[in-house]
Each structure stands twice: as structure tokens, then as C-alpha cells.
Design a protein around this motif. Structure first.
Motif, PDB file in Angstrom:
ATOM      1  N   ILE A  73      -5.217   2.884  -1.814  1.00  0.00           N
ATOM      2  CA  ILE A  73      -6.401   2.923  -0.936  1.00  0.00           C
ATOM      3  C   ILE A  73      -6.936   1.514  -0.721  1.00  0.00           C
ATOM      4  O   ILE A  73      -7.252   1.103   0.405  1.00  0.00           O
ATOM      5  CB  ILE A  73      -7.487   3.866  -1.524  1.00  0.00           C
ATOM      6  CG1 ILE A  73      -7.007   5.319  -1.439  1.00  0.00           C
ATOM      7  CG2 ILE A  73      -8.812   3.684  -0.805  1.00  0.00           C
ATOM      8  CD1 ILE A  73      -7.860   6.305  -2.224  1.00  0.00           C
ATOM      9  N   GLY A  74      -7.031   0.741  -1.813  1.00  0.00           N
ATOM     10  CA  GLY A  74      -7.538  -0.636  -1.715  1.00  0.00           C
ATOM     11  C   GLY A  74      -6.644  -1.509  -0.844  1.00  0.00           C
ATOM     12  O   GLY A  74      -7.121  -2.252   0.019  1.00  0.00           O
ATOM     13  N   GLU A  75      -5.340  -1.450  -1.095  1.00  0.00           N
ATOM     14  CA  GLU A  75      -4.378  -2.256  -0.312  1.00  0.00           C
ATOM     15  C   GLU A  75      -4.405  -1.851   1.165  1.00  0.00           C
ATOM     16  O   GLU A  75      -4.387  -2.693   2.059  1.00  0.00           O
ATOM     17  CB  GLU A  75      -2.948  -2.071  -0.861  1.00  0.00           C
ATOM     18  CG  GLU A  75      -2.679  -2.772  -2.147  1.00  0.00           C
ATOM     19  CD  GLU A  75      -2.544  -4.271  -1.988  1.00  0.00           C
ATOM     20  OE1 GLU A  75      -1.965  -4.721  -0.976  1.00  0.00           O
ATOM     21  OE2 GLU A  75      -3.046  -4.996  -2.853  1.00  0.00           O
ATOM     22  N   ALA A 111       0.845  -1.196   0.000  1.00  0.00           N
ATOM     23  CA  ALA A 111       0.000   0.000   0.000  1.00  0.00           C
ATOM     24  C   ALA A 111       0.877   1.241   0.000  1.00  0.00           C
ATOM     25  O   ALA A 111       0.609   2.203  -0.744  1.00  0.00           O
ATOM     26  CB  ALA A 111      -0.912  -0.009   1.225  1.00  0.00           C
ATOM     27  N   ASN A 112       1.923   1.219   0.783  1.00  0.00           N
ATOM     28  CA  ASN A 112       2.830   2.359   0.875  1.00  0.00           C
ATOM     29  C   ASN A 112       3.556   2.556  -0.465  1.00  0.00           C
ATOM     30  O   ASN A 112       3.728   3.695  -0.926  1.00  0.00           O
ATOM     31  CB  ASN A 112       3.836   2.127   2.011  1.00  0.00           C
ATOM     32  CG  ASN A 112       4.413   3.425   2.543  1.00  0.00           C
ATOM     33  OD1 ASN A 112       3.781   4.469   2.450  1.00  0.00           O
ATOM     34  ND2 ASN A 112       5.609   3.341   3.076  1.00  0.00           N
ATOM     35  N   GLY A 113       3.957   1.444  -1.103  1.00  0.00           N
ATOM     36  CA  GLY A 113       4.631   1.528  -2.406  1.00  0.00           C
ATOM     37  C   GLY A 113       3.721   2.126  -3.466  1.00  0.00           C
ATOM     38  O   GLY A 113       4.155   2.973  -4.283  1.00  0.00           O
ATOM     39  N   GLU A 114       2.470   1.695  -3.469  1.00  0.00           N
ATOM     40  CA  GLU A 114       1.504   2.239  -4.433  1.00  0.00           C
ATOM     41  C   GLU A 114       1.304   3.740  -4.190  1.00  0.00           C
ATOM     42  O   GLU A 114       1.225   4.530  -5.134  1.00  0.00           O
ATOM     43  CB  GLU A 114       0.159   1.500  -4.337  1.00  0.00           C
ATOM     44  CG  GLU A 114       0.178   0.080  -4.831  1.00  0.00           C
ATOM     45  CD  GLU A 114       0.432  -0.026  -6.338  1.00  0.00           C
ATOM     46  OE1 GLU A 114       0.054   0.900  -7.097  1.00  0.00           O
ATOM     47  OE2 GLU A 114       1.035  -1.037  -6.749  1.00  0.00           O
ATOM     48  N   HIS A 162      -2.656   4.552  -9.138  1.00  0.00           N
ATOM     49  CA  HIS A 162      -1.809   4.099  -8.022  1.00  0.00           C
ATOM     50  C   HIS A 162      -2.390   4.529  -6.666  1.00  0.00           C
ATOM     51  O   HIS A 162      -2.303   3.783  -5.693  1.00  0.00           O
ATOM     52  CB  HIS A 162      -0.371   4.595  -8.195  1.00  0.00           C
ATOM     53  CG  HIS A 162       0.373   3.859  -9.276  1.00  0.00           C
ATOM     54  ND1 HIS A 162       0.766   2.554  -9.135  1.00  0.00           N
ATOM     55  CD2 HIS A 162       0.768   4.246 -10.529  1.00  0.00           C
ATOM     56  CE1 HIS A 162       1.390   2.164 -10.242  1.00  0.00           C
ATOM     57  NE2 HIS A 162       1.379   3.184 -11.114  1.00  0.00           N
ATOM     58  N   CYS A 163      -2.999   5.710  -6.626  1.00  0.00           N
ATOM     59  CA  CYS A 163      -3.634   6.153  -5.368  1.00  0.00           C
ATOM     60  C   CYS A 163      -4.812   5.247  -5.030  1.00  0.00           C
ATOM     61  O   CYS A 163      -4.984   4.843  -3.866  1.00  0.00           O
ATOM     62  CB  CYS A 163      -4.091   7.612  -5.479  1.00  0.00           C
ATOM     63  SG  CYS A 163      -2.729   8.792  -5.388  1.00  0.00           S
ATOM     64  N   LEU A 164      -5.617   4.910  -6.051  1.00  0.00           N
ATOM     65  CA  LEU A 164      -6.754   4.014  -5.803  1.00  0.00           C
ATOM     66  C   LEU A 164      -6.263   2.629  -5.382  1.00  0.00           C
ATOM     67  O   LEU A 164      -6.841   1.980  -4.501  1.00  0.00           O
ATOM     68  CB  LEU A 164      -7.646   3.924  -7.040  1.00  0.00           C
ATOM     69  CG  LEU A 164      -8.475   5.174  -7.351  1.00  0.00           C
ATOM     70  CD1 LEU A 164      -9.184   5.022  -8.701  1.00  0.00           C
ATOM     71  CD2 LEU A 164      -9.473   5.421  -6.230  1.00  0.00           C
TER      72      LEU A 164
END
Length: 192
Positions: free
Chosen positions: A32-34, A5-8, A27-29
Motif C-alpha cells: 500500500i505504501g509503495e 509495490a506489486n512484489g510486496e 507485506h500488504c501494508l
């Protein structure tokens, strides 16, 4: 997990700064999902903030407001969780302090009981010694009285014996004087 999530999120920021807003949005979405799946509310909050900025630059004001609302919701949840953690910590500290106070009070009560027991033991010992000394003194006084009585009886018997001896001597002297008187009378009669 959390690093995904942090990488995305970091990739989303990279594309945002590179002005590639469509890739930044994806990538933000994804972040958010991760973050939602892996319970990473801090990353989720930042990802919603970045997503809102991307939507604003893309001109979708409804999506921008929705991202800000969700960001506020996650922030509120984070604060509530932090308040809960702080409350639990304070409660734990209070309970520990309360237990320590109870232990301290129990230790004080135990020390008081020990001192009271020591004092009672001391008093009992002193009383026992005093009773023993009193019994020895009473025994010595009784023994002394018995000796005095025996001595008085012995003195009385001695006095009676001396009286008897004196009476015998008196009787003897009177008999002797009578005999000497008779002898003197006989001698005088014989001379006559």
C-alpha cells in the motif's frame, strides 16, 4: 517503483495463502505504501482488499472496515480517472472529427471557388472570342461598304464619261450631218 509495490502485494498473498497472517499484513501494508508513493492505484486497491481480508481473519473489524473504505476510495478514484481519460479521449476524437469536418468544408469551398473561377474564365474567353469575331465581321462589312461606294463612284464616273462620249459623238454626228448636208447642198448648187 510499481514492480516493488506489486512484489510486496504478491508476497502478501503468498503469506495469506500460507496462513501466515502477520507477515501477510506487513507485506500488504508495504505494498500500500509503495503503491501510494509510485501512483499505482490498481496495486493499491488490491493491496487494501488483501489487507482487509487479513484484518478480518485476525479479528480486527475496525481495521477491516477501514481497509474496505480505503479500497472503495481508491476504486472510486480509479473509476473517476478512467472516466476522465475516456472523456478526454472522446473530446479529442470530437475535436479531431470537428477539425476534419472543417477541413472538408474548406476543401469543398476551395473546389467551388476553383470551379467558379474556371467558369468565369470560360465565360470571359467566350465573350472575348465573340467580341473579336464581331469586330472582324464589322471590319469586313465596313471594308465591303467602302468597296461598294468606290465601285458606285467608279460606275458613276464611267457613266458620266460614257454620257460625255455619247454627247460628243452626237455633236460630232450632228456636225457631220450638217457638213454632209452643206456638202450635198453645195454639190447640188454646183450642178445647177
Amino acid at each position: 517503483g510499481r514492480s516493488g509495490a506489486n512484489g510486496e502485494y504478491v508476497l502478501g498473498l503468498y503469506y495469506f495463502n500460507s496462513r501466515n497472517y502477520s507477515s501477510a499484513k506487513l507485506h500488504c501494508l508495504e505494498a500500500i505504501g509503495e503503491a501510494g508513493k509510485n501512483a499505482s492505484p490498481m496495486v493499491e486497491e488490491h493491496a487494501y482488499s488483501a489487507h482487509g481480508d487479513v484484518e478480518l481473519l485476525l479479528g480486527d473489524f475496525n481495521a477491516y472496515h477501514e481497509s474496505r473504505r480505503l479500497e472503495d476510495s481508491v476504486r472510486t478514484k480509479l473509476r473517476a480517472d478512467q472516466i476522465l481519460i475516456n472523456t478526454q479521449e472522446l473530446e479529442t476524437k470530437y475535436n479531431v472529427a470537428k477539425k476534419e469536418a472543417e477541413i472538408s468544408n474548406l476543401n469543398k469551398a476551395r473546389q467551388i471557388q476553383e470551379l467558379t473561377l474556371q467558369r468565369h474564365t470560360f465565360y470571359i474567353t467566350v465573350l472575348t472570342v465573340a467580341v473579336a469575331i464581331l469586330m472582324v465581321v464589322l471590319w469586313l462589312l465596313r471594308t465591303n461598304n467602302i468597296r461598294k461606294e468606290k465601285l458606285l463612284i467608279s460606275e458613276r464616273e464611267l457613266t458620266e464619261q460614257q454620257t460625255q462620249i455619247l454627247e460628243k459623238e452626237k455633236t460630232l454626228l450632228s456636225t457631220q450631218a450638217l457638213m454632209e448636208g452643206q456638202e450635198a447642198e453645195r454639190s447640188r448648187l454646183a450642178k445647177d
